[in-house]
Design an enzyme around this catalytic site. Structure first.
Site, short mmCIF file in Angstrom:
data_model
loop_
_atom_site.label_atom_id
_atom_site.label_comp_id
_atom_site.label_asym_id
_atom_site.label_seq_id
_atom_site.Cartn_x
_atom_site.Cartn_y
_atom_site.Cartn_z
N GLY A 43 0.84 -1.19 0.00
CA GLY A 43 0.00 0.00 0.00
C GLY A 43 0.87 1.23 0.00
O GLY A 43 2.08 1.16 0.26
N HIS B 111 1.61 3.14 16.76
CA HIS B 111 1.51 1.76 16.27
C HIS B 111 1.53 0.78 17.45
O HIS B 111 0.74 -0.17 17.47
CB HIS B 111 2.67 1.45 15.32
CG HIS B 111 2.43 1.90 13.92
ND1 HIS B 111 2.55 1.06 12.85
CD2 HIS B 111 2.07 3.11 13.41
CE1 HIS B 111 2.28 1.73 11.73
NE2 HIS B 111 2.00 2.97 12.06
#
Length: 173
Positions: free
Chosen positions: A10, A51
């Site tokens: 991506g 994250h």
């Protein structure tokens, strides 16, 4: 059941890491997060912390900015590994002026011999403009070639755009 190697591609901020994390979580097994990013500034430290918070405490994190073999060697048959990401790994090697063919050969050997399924996250860089400087062009070419080699070996390849997965190869479990 995931294949031995899955590639999740991506663009920047496409949702690829979150998608890959969900894929790994749904698989079951002990989760290993193989981190390749290094926090050289406050912005990157904040991103890495976001994250970590999103993943929660159910993950074992191994930091391996360049040497992935020993970390992948720690995974057992009941584990699943998320390698996030191949792009940072490649950048680390380029900046260290490593021998890229040697580093990639070691990476592929480690992936081939890993006892657990591995999900690799990587940036798709072929949809952007050709960079205006030599290092950036070298990176773009090397990343495109690495992605092609990873995709060729992977049993499942997913491209994430705006958080939405598109299967390019294989079948989602």
């Amino acid at each position: 059941m995931l294949p031995p190697l899955t590639l999740v591609l991506g663009g920047a901020a496409s949702g690829k890491s979150a998608y890959a994390e969900g894929m790994v979580t749904a698989h079951g097994g002990a989760r290993i997060y193989l981190a390749t990013a290094e926090a050289h500034d406050a912005e990157m430290r904040a991103k890495l912390e976001r994250h970590r918070a999103r993943r929660g405490r159910a993950w074992r994190t191994l930091e391996a900015p360049r040497e992935l073999g020993p970390a992948l060697g720690q995974a057992g048959p009941g584990d699943i590994v998320l390698l996030d990401c191949a792009t940072m790994w490649l950048s680390n090697h380029l900046l260290a002026e490593s021998n890229l063919p040697q580093a990639e050969a070691a990476l592929f050997h480690a992936l081939d011999t890993c006892a657990a399924p591995v999900v690799v996250v990587s940036n798709e860089v072929g949809l952007s403009v050709v960079p205006d400087n030599a290092l950036a062009r070298r990176f773009q070419n090397a990343q495109g070639a690495l992605n092609q080699r990873l995709a060729g070996r992977a049993g499942l390849v997913v491209h994430v755009i705006a958080g939405l997965p598109q299967v390019l190869k294989g079948v989602l479990p």
